[in-house]
Design a protein around this motif. Structure first.
Motif, short mmCIF file in Angstrom:
data_model
loop_
_atom_site.label_atom_id
_atom_site.label_comp_id
_atom_site.label_asym_id
_atom_site.label_seq_id
_atom_site.Cartn_x
_atom_site.Cartn_y
_atom_site.Cartn_z
N LEU A 1 20.27 -5.37 -12.37
CA LEU A 1 21.67 -6.16 -13.25
C LEU A 1 22.27 -7.01 -11.80
O LEU A 1 22.70 -7.56 -11.59
CB LEU A 1 22.19 -5.07 -13.72
N ASN A 2 21.97 -5.61 -11.07
CA ASN A 2 23.09 -6.09 -9.34
C ASN A 2 22.57 -7.25 -8.89
O ASN A 2 23.17 -7.84 -8.49
CB ASN A 2 23.06 -4.78 -8.51
N VAL A 3 21.22 -7.45 -8.80
CA VAL A 3 20.95 -8.84 -8.38
C VAL A 3 21.23 -9.99 -9.12
O VAL A 3 21.83 -10.99 -8.63
CB VAL A 3 19.34 -8.43 -7.85
N LEU A 4 21.15 -9.86 -10.13
CA LEU A 4 22.03 -10.85 -11.41
C LEU A 4 23.00 -10.83 -10.90
O LEU A 4 23.41 -12.32 -10.77
CB LEU A 4 21.28 -10.20 -12.65
N LYS A 5 23.97 -10.14 -11.02
CA LYS A 5 24.76 -10.10 -10.67
C LYS A 5 25.75 -11.36 -9.78
O LYS A 5 26.39 -11.75 -8.95
CB LYS A 5 26.14 -8.95 -10.53
N LYS A 6 24.36 -10.72 -8.14
CA LYS A 6 25.56 -11.60 -7.33
C LYS A 6 24.91 -12.97 -7.00
O LYS A 6 25.95 -13.15 -6.38
CB LYS A 6 23.80 -10.56 -6.03
N GLU A 7 23.88 -13.01 -7.85
CA GLU A 7 22.72 -14.24 -7.61
C GLU A 7 24.41 -14.91 -8.85
O GLU A 7 24.38 -16.05 -8.12
CB GLU A 7 21.73 -14.39 -8.33
N VAL A 8 24.39 -14.33 -9.99
CA VAL A 8 26.15 -15.12 -10.60
C VAL A 8 26.89 -15.20 -9.27
O VAL A 8 27.87 -16.40 -9.69
CB VAL A 8 25.88 -14.86 -12.03
#
Length: 114
Positions: free
Chosen positions: A93-100
């Motif tokens: 989730l943290n990686v996804l938030k950073k990517e977004v």
């Protein structure tokens, strides 16, 4: 001599009475012994039955304790695996938030998003 015979007869009568009393005491004691032996046999049988029941309960208890220990082990392993899944989910989730977040800063997405 008749007086001596009478005394002897008196002794004889007392002796016979004492022997009869002893025989009655022996008979009563024999009854008590028989009752005590019957009670002893009954108690020994009850002890045997209870010992067998105790053995079964102990075996059953040992099986249940072993099952509980196995369940404890499975639960601990499952909880540890679940915690790893949660940690992986949080990381994802943290990686996804950073990517977004980084995609929102690109000019192409800003125009398409709004």
């Amino acid at each position: 001599m008749t007086q001596q015979g009478a005394v002897l007869q008196g002794y004889n009568n007392e002796l016979v009475k004492c022997i009869e009393d002893l025989c009655l005491q022996k008979e009563e004691l024999n009854k008590q012994i028989q009752q005590a032996e019957e009670e002893k046999n009954k108690l020994q049988h009850e002890i045997q039955v209870l010992s067998e029941q105790l053995e079964c309960v102990c075996e059953n208890l040992a099986q249940k304790v072993a099952s509980r220990n196995e369940l404890d082990k499975i639960l601990a392993e499952t909880e540890a695996a679940y915690m790893k899944i949660l940690e992986s989910s949080r990381t994802l989730l943290n990686v996804l938030k950073k990517e977004v977040g980084s995609l929102k800063h690109t000019p192409e997405l800003k125009t398409n998003v709004t």
